[in-house]
Enzyme design. Structure first.
Site, PDB file in Angstrom:
ATOM      1  N   ASP A 145      10.654 -30.025  32.930  1.00 57.57           N
ATOM      2  CA  ASP A 145       9.721 -30.250  32.180  1.00 57.57           C
ATOM      3  C   ASP A 145       9.131 -31.215  31.229  1.00 57.57           C
ATOM      4  OD1 ASP A 145       8.035 -28.976  29.968  1.00 57.57           O
ATOM      5  OD2 ASP A 145      10.577 -28.621  28.535  1.00 57.57           O
ATOM      6  N   GLU A 203       5.925 -27.545  35.236  1.00 59.22           N
ATOM      7  CA  GLU A 203       5.197 -27.669  34.143  1.00 59.22           C
ATOM      8  C   GLU A 203       3.448 -28.329  33.867  1.00 59.22           C
ATOM      9  OE1 GLU A 203       4.648 -26.887  29.233  1.00 59.22           O
ATOM     10  OE2 GLU A 203       5.987 -25.699  30.351  1.00 59.22           O
ATOM     11  N   ASP A 212      14.334 -28.048  25.774  1.00 61.79           N
ATOM     12  CA  ASP A 212      13.220 -28.308  26.962  1.00 61.79           C
ATOM     13  C   ASP A 212      13.818 -28.187  27.680  1.00 61.79           C
ATOM     14  OD1 ASP A 212      10.771 -31.098  25.621  1.00 61.79           O
ATOM     15  OD2 ASP A 212      13.448 -30.757  24.256  1.00 61.79           O
TER      16      ASP A 212
END
Length: 198
Positions: free
Chosen positions: A16, A77, A152
């Site tokens: 992430d 991501e 996260d």
């Protein structure tokens, strides 16, 4: 190398991206369908004022995690478009440095939009980080005491799990970026040269 990695047929690292806090999470697959969480955590960058030093830190830490757990694939991501161009530029650089760490180890990469990840994990493309974390906790059977302070980390696990789900689809795009991996996954699609040597 962490000794636990030997028990898994396949390991996926999820990232992430972030410029203040970057999350990472690793899942291991046994017998093609049994999924377990191996590790998750965050790389804290907010104490470093220099953006370039943050990028070096990301590269070093992601490389260290790769060396420890030897993942077979990386899923990230993809940065979503925002109004602040400078923030997007920095986020894209952070993602690129994490990618470079994977490519240095010849690890194939896949990217997923935030909405696709949330949909894969919760069934709702507009789910909150808290909802994603709660579903990850249930899916991966993570004890409450082991849940991270920073979401996260659970977001990164969600990216890895999303990639695993996508791989199960017959027409899924697995984000393969190396010929070595492609050939290993699709030996039937490699045409051999039958001509005699000159």
């Amino acid at each position: 190398m962490d000794e636990r990695v030997k028990q898994y047929d396949n390991i996926i690292i999820g990232i992430d991206p972030g410029t203040n806090v970057m999350g990472y999470g690793l899942i291991g697959i046994k017998n093609k369908k049994q999924i377990e969480m191996i590790a998750m955590g965050v790389i804290k960058l907010n104490r470093m004022d220099d953006h370039y030093l943050r990028l070096r830190r990301i590269f070093e830490r992601v490389s260290g995690v790769i060396a420890e757990f030897l993942p077979d694939e990386m899923a990230l991501e993809a940065p979503f478009y925002g109004k602040n161009v400078q923030s997007m530029l920095k986020l894209g650089r952070a993602q690129g440095v994490a990618m470079a760490a994977a490519l240095t180890h010849d690890i194939p990469i896949a990217e997923y939009e935030p909405r696709k990840i949330k949909m894969a994990i919760t069934g709702n493309g507009a789910a909150s980080k808290e909802q994603v974390a709660a579903m990850i906790q249930r899916t991966m059977h993570i004890p409450q005491d082991d849940m991270p302070q920073f979401l996260d980390a659970t977001d990164a696990l969600a990216v890895a799990l999303c990639h695993y789900y996508e791989r199960q689809k017959p027409t899924g795009n697995h984000g393969t970026t190396s010929w070595k991996s492609f050939i290993a996954q699709h030996p039937d699609r490699v045409k051999r040269d039958s001509r005699p040597d000159d």
